[in-house]
Design a protein around this motif. Structure first.
Motif, PDB file in Angstrom:
ATOM      1  N   ARG A 269      20.786  -5.181 -26.782  1.00 60.63           N
ATOM      2  CA  ARG A 269      20.439  -3.992 -25.713  1.00 60.63           C
ATOM      3  C   ARG A 269      19.485  -3.194 -26.792  1.00 60.63           C
ATOM      4  NH1 ARG A 269      23.625  -0.893 -22.069  1.00 60.63           N
ATOM      5  NH2 ARG A 269      21.520  -1.390 -20.949  1.00 60.63           N
ATOM      6  N   GLY A 270      18.433  -3.744 -27.027  1.00 59.62           N
ATOM      7  CA  GLY A 270      17.575  -2.760 -27.891  1.00 59.62           C
ATOM      8  C   GLY A 270      16.411  -3.898 -28.349  1.00 59.62           C
ATOM      9  N   SER A 271      15.389  -3.657 -29.334  1.00 59.87           N
ATOM     10  CA  SER A 271      14.139  -4.241 -29.605  1.00 59.87           C
ATOM     11  C   SER A 271      14.432  -4.897 -30.875  1.00 59.87           C
ATOM     12  CB  SER A 271      13.025  -3.615 -29.323  1.00 59.87           C
ATOM     13  OG  SER A 271      13.083  -2.616 -30.450  1.00 59.87           O
ATOM     14  N   ASP A 272      15.582  -5.046 -31.433  1.00 56.48           N
ATOM     15  CA  ASP A 272      15.612  -5.557 -32.852  1.00 56.48           C
ATOM     16  C   ASP A 272      15.717  -7.187 -32.715  1.00 56.48           C
ATOM     17  OD1 ASP A 272      16.075  -6.209 -35.463  1.00 56.48           O
ATOM     18  OD2 ASP A 272      17.888  -4.847 -35.821  1.00 56.48           O
ATOM     19  N   ALA A 273      14.751  -7.662 -33.236  1.00 51.97           N
ATOM     20  CA  ALA A 273      14.890  -9.330 -33.033  1.00 51.97           C
ATOM     21  C   ALA A 273      15.813  -9.795 -33.970  1.00 51.97           C
ATOM     22  CB  ALA A 273      13.387  -9.927 -33.205  1.00 51.97           C
ATOM     23  N   ASP A 274      16.039  -8.985 -35.039  1.00 48.94           N
ATOM     24  CA  ASP A 274      17.120  -9.746 -35.973  1.00 48.94           C
ATOM     25  C   ASP A 274      18.443 -10.111 -35.607  1.00 48.94           C
ATOM     26  OD1 ASP A 274      15.375  -9.668 -38.133  1.00 48.94           O
ATOM     27  OD2 ASP A 274      15.816  -7.629 -38.846  1.00 48.94           O
ATOM     28  N   GLU A 275      19.063  -9.504 -34.577  1.00 48.68           N
ATOM     29  CA  GLU A 275      20.291  -9.600 -33.944  1.00 48.68           C
ATOM     30  C   GLU A 275      20.179 -10.984 -33.416  1.00 48.68           C
ATOM     31  OE1 GLU A 275      22.185  -6.790 -31.579  1.00 48.68           O
ATOM     32  OE2 GLU A 275      21.100  -5.079 -32.367  1.00 48.68           O
ATOM     33  N   VAL A 276      19.061 -11.418 -32.618  1.00 50.14           N
ATOM     34  CA  VAL A 276      18.958 -12.804 -32.099  1.00 50.14           C
ATOM     35  C   VAL A 276      18.864 -13.638 -33.120  1.00 50.14           C
ATOM     36  CG1 VAL A 276      17.870 -14.023 -30.556  1.00 50.14           C
ATOM     37  CG2 VAL A 276      17.718 -11.827 -30.358  1.00 50.14           C
ATOM     38  N   LYS A 277      18.324 -13.286 -34.116  1.00 51.72           N
ATOM     39  CA  LYS A 277      18.008 -14.346 -35.098  1.00 51.72           C
ATOM     40  C   LYS A 277      19.263 -14.700 -36.139  1.00 51.72           C
ATOM     41  CE  LYS A 277      13.115 -13.137 -35.886  1.00 51.72           C
ATOM     42  NZ  LYS A 277      12.332 -12.096 -36.668  1.00 51.72           N
ATOM     43  N   LYS A 278      19.987 -13.698 -36.215  1.00 47.26           N
ATOM     44  CA  LYS A 278      21.202 -13.779 -37.065  1.00 47.26           C
ATOM     45  C   LYS A 278      22.239 -14.526 -36.232  1.00 47.26           C
ATOM     46  CE  LYS A 278      21.650  -9.445 -39.337  1.00 47.26           C
ATOM     47  NZ  LYS A 278      22.304  -8.014 -38.835  1.00 47.26           N
ATOM     48  N   LYS A 279      22.312 -14.374 -34.971  1.00 48.87           N
ATOM     49  CA  LYS A 279      23.239 -15.275 -34.046  1.00 48.87           C
ATOM     50  C   LYS A 279      22.719 -16.786 -34.191  1.00 48.87           C
ATOM     51  CE  LYS A 279      24.870 -11.782 -30.920  1.00 48.87           C
ATOM     52  NZ  LYS A 279      24.708 -11.234 -29.576  1.00 48.87           N
TER      53      LYS A 279
ATOM     54  N   ILE B 218      20.683 -23.504 -27.863  1.00 44.61           N
ATOM     55  CA  ILE B 218      21.460 -22.510 -27.668  1.00 44.61           C
ATOM     56  C   ILE B 218      20.933 -21.633 -26.350  1.00 44.61           C
ATOM     57  CG2 ILE B 218      21.693 -19.901 -28.624  1.00 44.61           C
ATOM     58  CD1 ILE B 218      21.350 -21.443 -31.424  1.00 44.61           C
ATOM     59  N   ASN B 219      21.607 -21.416 -25.493  1.00 44.54           N
ATOM     60  CA  ASN B 219      21.174 -20.829 -24.256  1.00 44.54           C
ATOM     61  C   ASN B 219      20.990 -19.205 -24.777  1.00 44.54           C
ATOM     62  OD1 ASN B 219      22.626 -22.883 -23.236  1.00 44.54           O
ATOM     63  ND2 ASN B 219      22.896 -21.950 -21.168  1.00 44.54           N
ATOM     64  N   VAL B 220      20.124 -18.755 -24.004  1.00 49.36           N
ATOM     65  CA  VAL B 220      19.821 -17.450 -24.230  1.00 49.36           C
ATOM     66  C   VAL B 220      19.929 -16.726 -22.674  1.00 49.36           C
ATOM     67  CG1 VAL B 220      18.448 -15.549 -24.788  1.00 49.36           C
ATOM     68  CG2 VAL B 220      18.286 -17.761 -25.965  1.00 49.36           C
ATOM     69  N   THR B 221      20.685 -15.722 -22.647  1.00 46.11           N
ATOM     70  CA  THR B 221      21.396 -15.178 -21.322  1.00 46.11           C
ATOM     71  C   THR B 221      20.270 -14.222 -20.802  1.00 46.11           C
ATOM     72  OG1 THR B 221      22.460 -13.735 -22.472  1.00 46.11           O
ATOM     73  CG2 THR B 221      23.821 -15.542 -21.527  1.00 46.11           C
ATOM     74  N   ASP B 222      20.325 -14.046 -19.275  1.00 46.35           N
ATOM     75  CA  ASP B 222      19.136 -13.414 -18.808  1.00 46.35           C
ATOM     76  C   ASP B 222      19.721 -12.040 -18.160  1.00 46.35           C
ATOM     77  OD1 ASP B 222      16.914 -12.455 -17.409  1.00 46.35           O
ATOM     78  OD2 ASP B 222      16.620 -13.992 -16.131  1.00 46.35           O
ATOM     79  N   ASN B 223      19.759 -10.955 -18.876  1.00 42.56           N
ATOM     80  CA  ASN B 223      20.215  -9.740 -18.414  1.00 42.56           C
ATOM     81  C   ASN B 223      21.653  -9.995 -17.937  1.00 42.56           C
ATOM     82  OD1 ASN B 223      17.967  -7.896 -19.015  1.00 42.56           O
ATOM     83  ND2 ASN B 223      17.080  -9.267 -17.942  1.00 42.56           N
ATOM     84  N   GLN B 224      22.625 -10.442 -18.433  1.00 41.73           N
ATOM     85  CA  GLN B 224      23.989 -11.064 -18.142  1.00 41.73           C
ATOM     86  C   GLN B 224      24.602  -9.816 -17.454  1.00 41.73           C
ATOM     87  OE1 GLN B 224      23.244 -11.218 -21.311  1.00 41.73           O
ATOM     88  NE2 GLN B 224      25.023 -10.850 -22.771  1.00 41.73           N
ATOM     89  N   THR B 225      25.439  -9.925 -16.400  1.00 36.92           N
ATOM     90  CA  THR B 225      26.114  -8.707 -15.988  1.00 36.92           C
ATOM     91  C   THR B 225      25.151  -7.845 -15.586  1.00 36.92           C
ATOM     92  OG1 THR B 225      26.811  -7.511 -17.821  1.00 36.92           O
ATOM     93  CG2 THR B 225      28.239  -9.208 -16.890  1.00 36.92           C
ATOM     94  N   ALA B 226      23.950  -8.095 -15.499  1.00 38.74           N
ATOM     95  CA  ALA B 226      23.016  -7.070 -14.871  1.00 38.74           C
ATOM     96  C   ALA B 226      22.840  -5.799 -15.822  1.00 38.74           C
ATOM     97  CB  ALA B 226      23.234  -6.635 -13.342  1.00 38.74           C
ATOM     98  N   MET B 227      23.215  -6.067 -17.025  1.00 37.36           N
ATOM     99  CA  MET B 227      22.806  -5.022 -17.929  1.00 37.36           C
ATOM    100  C   MET B 227      21.616  -5.038 -18.716  1.00 37.36           C
ATOM    101  SD  MET B 227      25.362  -2.992 -18.235  1.00 37.36           S
ATOM    102  CE  MET B 227      25.775  -2.309 -19.618  1.00 37.36           C
ATOM    103  N   THR B 228      20.842  -4.368 -18.591  1.00 35.83           N
ATOM    104  CA  THR B 228      19.329  -4.442 -18.992  1.00 35.83           C
ATOM    105  C   THR B 228      19.292  -4.912 -20.668  1.00 35.83           C
ATOM    106  OG1 THR B 228      18.932  -2.622 -17.569  1.00 35.83           O
ATOM    107  CG2 THR B 228      17.060  -3.238 -19.305  1.00 35.83           C
ATOM    108  N   ARG B 229      18.717  -5.890 -21.004  1.00 42.67           N
ATOM    109  CA  ARG B 229      18.798  -6.079 -22.199  1.00 42.67           C
ATOM    110  C   ARG B 229      17.281  -6.759 -22.686  1.00 42.67           C
ATOM    111  NH1 ARG B 229      23.764  -7.770 -24.735  1.00 42.67           N
ATOM    112  NH2 ARG B 229      25.394  -7.114 -23.479  1.00 42.67           N
TER     113      ARG B 229
ATOM    114  N   ALA C 252      11.797 -13.611 -24.438  1.00 40.12           N
ATOM    115  CA  ALA C 252      11.319 -12.988 -25.804  1.00 40.12           C
ATOM    116  C   ALA C 252      12.439 -13.702 -26.671  1.00 40.12           C
ATOM    117  CB  ALA C 252      11.258 -11.516 -25.731  1.00 40.12           C
ATOM    118  N   ALA C 253      13.562 -13.648 -26.543  1.00 42.94           N
ATOM    119  CA  ALA C 253      14.532 -13.954 -27.431  1.00 42.94           C
ATOM    120  C   ALA C 253      14.619 -15.400 -27.701  1.00 42.94           C
ATOM    121  CB  ALA C 253      15.810 -13.625 -26.908  1.00 42.94           C
ATOM    122  N   CYS C 254      14.168 -16.262 -26.762  1.00 44.80           N
ATOM    123  CA  CYS C 254      14.031 -17.607 -26.697  1.00 44.80           C
ATOM    124  C   CYS C 254      12.887 -17.934 -27.840  1.00 44.80           C
ATOM    125  CB  CYS C 254      13.822 -18.214 -25.551  1.00 44.80           C
ATOM    126  SG  CYS C 254      15.017 -18.559 -24.298  1.00 44.80           S
TER     127      CYS C 254
END
Lengths: 310, 119, 222
Positions: free
Chosen positions: A29-39, A50-61, A66-68
């Motif tokens: 929930r922010g623009s830090d790509a490192d979080e995605v990269k670390k995971k 690896i699946n990348v979820t799309d605003n799951q539970t309708a929370m803006t992320r 981009a994460a893909c």
């Protein structure tokens, strides 16, 4: 199911007859790509994609696409999840092309949780297409090389297309017909809802197998390890379409203090080992929610490591 | 049976409290009434099955509107009794009279009086 | 019918406070049936406004009228001879009536007294529920007579989605899952086989998406 339609590693693994393994990573929930990269870095060697979820539970992320791209640039294969809640057919097709331009080779088509669950409850939803129609759309763009509007696509997207299935949602009698519809729409792989009730899952997949559906698609069983008995109770009582038998709750509750999480992992591993042998199960989709560091252990102990080179 | 009741109210007879509408209550206030009370049969004993339930709902609706326009919803009340309960009717009347005396005159009556005085 | 709901009096008061001569205008059609804007509601609103403004020492001239329909020239024309008697009109008709009046009486401010909610039915005493979204291209023949466009929170045409639980929608335990209702009907009709027919991608150009919609009938035009 032997000819390859895309450059997807997941498609190759499944079509070569191996048990496929995917996991998922929720964008921050922010623009830090490192979080995605670390995971991604944590689990890359233990899964095929690896699946990348799309605003799951309708929370803006951060956007799924981009994460893909971040994962793809690290050499990790993503499965782009796309919900029909937030985009109309113009935006969906455009994002499909965007994904294909980065050679993102897999997509999972979903309708998405209702926006009232998220942080924009006052927002509009789109639902121009539903999840099945999105599957049809991707297949049409790939196989016919055309936009929905009929025009030719220059360099059509080569994407391996998946859909979700919930063997436990209501009503049970249409669970298999619904799977059949998704396959008829062109779903090449299916990732299921988290499975805790093995008996019911086995019943579902047997009916599907009897109809020949397991020959037409790759069914990846959804697995989510329980972190605690509290989580199990929450999943049982609060999450729509989730079937958590009392034995699971009892077993977690019976674990020694501080060992519930380990018990949860053990249950998950045992379930994978049991389902691995089941006719019709082609792989596992391990959704360790905010617990990605446990994926390697689960994969290794389940006898699914190392991942095949195809 | 001679019962002492306040003499400062007018009885408007209706065939059933179900006949009483929100507008009847509001009009009474518009004309300067300080309070309105609707007296119906015992709940469950309505000849028309649910007349008194309807009345109770309408009294609630009227109370809400009176609150919204600054008159005060506590000036309207619903009571229930059976036909033979004269003493109870007297008691309700006294109760209502006390409530209204405590609240003082309706602001509508005050405003209308002020206007009249100015004219 | 069109279902509407009264606006809070406070909101109406705020909109009308600067006008002196008001017409409260009801409609005898849908809004009467759903108890939001008929003759009764006109009387109640007028009385409430009168009391509010008398109380504020700002007495206004408030006139009441209820037309047969506000969505028809014929009835709206009835206002023409007196239209200059009003500084503003509070219309208790649906959004259609309010606009039709506004288009006709260009220099008279129009204030809506209700919120127009949906196309629905009177399901029970005091309960009105949506049944149609006027998508302009009816699918009911293929969905057992139950509408997934208006009654599914995601207007899923190939449902139910994964959120259906015990026949209820994921958004609320009080909302029926439209697809559960569709399946119940298909079963009652002995047409469960139809469930596996795939609903094609819908043409939403007949819906809101296509811009304001019109129906033109050359065969009845004079």
């Amino acid at each position: 199911m032997s000819d390859l339609n895309t450059a997807s590693n997941l498609e190759k693994v499944l079509k070569a007859g191996h048990i496929g393994v995917t996991s998922e990573c929720g964008p921050p929930r922010g623009s830090d790509a490192d979080e995605v990269k670390k995971k991604g870095a944590l689990i890359r060697d233990y899964v095929d994609a690896i699946n990348v979820t799309d605003n799951q539970t309708a929370m803006t992320r951060m956007s799924s696409l981009a994460a893909c791209v971040h994962l793809k640039l690290m050499g990790i294969e993503p499965v782009l999840q796309m919900v029909t809640r937030d985009r109309n057919r113009v935006a969906l097709q455009s994002d499909i092309l965007g994904a294909a331009s980065f050679d993102i080779p897999n997509m999972l088509c979903l309708s998405g949780d209702h926006q009232s669950f998220g942080d924009c409850a006052q927002g509009q939803n789109v639902h121009d297409l539903d999840s099945m129609q999105l599957v049809q759309t991707v297949r049409y763009m790939r196989d016919e090389g055309k936009f929905l509007g009929g025009d030719d696509i220059k360099r059509p997207p080569k994407i391996f297309v998946g859909a979700a299935a919930n063997p436990f949602a209501d009503p049970f009698e249409i669970r298999v017909p619904r799977l059949a519809k998704k396959i008829a729409c062109g779903a090449e792989f299916i990732q299921t809802q988290c499975i805790y009730n093995l008996d019911k899952f086995k019943e579902w997949i047997k009916i599907a197998a009897d109809r020949g559906l397991t020959e037409k698609t790759f069914i990846m069983a959804g697995m989510t390890p329980m972190k605690s008995v509290g989580m199990a109770k929450y999943m049982k009582n609060r999450v729509p379409g989730m079937d958590v038998p009392d034995e699971i709750i009892k077993r977690l509750a019976g674990a020694e203090k501080g060992k519930q999480a380990q018990e949860g992992i053990d249950i998950c591993v045992e379930h994978i080992q049991e389902l691995k042998e089941l006719n019709g199960v082609s792989g596992f989709h391990i959704m360790a929610i905010e617990w990605e560091e446990k994926v390697p252990e689960i994969v290794e102990r389940s006898g699914l490591y190392p991942r095949p080179e195809v | 049976m001679r019962l002492k009741i306040p003499s400062n109210f007018r009885i408007i007879r209706v065939p059933c409290t179900g006949k009483v509408d929100v507008i009847h209550i509001l009009r009474a206030f518009e004309k300067g009434a300080d309070g309105v009370y609707v007296v119906g049969c015992m709940e469950g004993d309505c000849h028309f099955n649910e007349g008194n339930f309807r009345a109770r709902k309408r009294v609630e609706q009227a109370a809400k509107i009176l609150d919204q326009v600054g008159v005060g919803g506590e000036r309207v009340k619903m009571f229930n009794l059976s036909a033979g309960e004269g003493p109870l009717f007297a008691q309700f009347s006294i109760e209502m009279d006390n409530i209204i005396r405590e609240l003082g005159p309706s602001p509508i009556r005050v405003a209308k009086q002020k206007k009249k005085d100015a004219a | 019918m069109i279902i509407a709901e009264k606006k809070p009096i406070e909101e109406i008061i705020d909109e009308v406070k600067d006008f002196n001569r008001l017409l409260i205008l009801g409609c005898n059609e849908c809004v009467t049936v759903c108890e939001a804007g008929g003759k009764k509601e006109v009387e109640i609103l007028a009385s409430a406004l009168r009391m509010y403004f008398i109380n504020k020492g700002d007495e206004k001239v408030i006139t009441e009228n209820t037309l047969e329909r506000q969505c028809d020239h014929e009835y709206l024309e009835e206002l023409r001879s007196n239209i200059d008697d009003y500084d503003a009109i509070v219309s208790l008709a649906c959004g259609v009536g309010v606009q039709f009046a506004a288009e006709k009486y260009l220099t008279t401010p129009l204030i809506p007294g209700v919120n127009t909610v949906c196309l629905g039915a009177n399901e029970d005493r005091g309960l009105w529920t949506e049944r149609c979204q006027a998508c302009g291209s009816c699918v009911l023949a293929r969905t057992g007579g139950i509408c997934p466009v208006s009654r599914c929170a995601k207007r899923v045409l190939n449902g139910p989605c994964g959120g259906s639980t015990n026949g209820k929608c994921e958004i609320s335990k009080d909302v029926d899952c439209a697809w559960q209702l569709i399946l119940d009907r298909l079963k009652a009709l002995d047409k469960m086989g139809d469930y596996e027919k795939i609903a094609p991608i819908k043409d939403w150009s007949t819906d809101r998406a296509g811009g304001p919609r019109t129906v033109t009938r050359e065969d009845v035009k004079i």
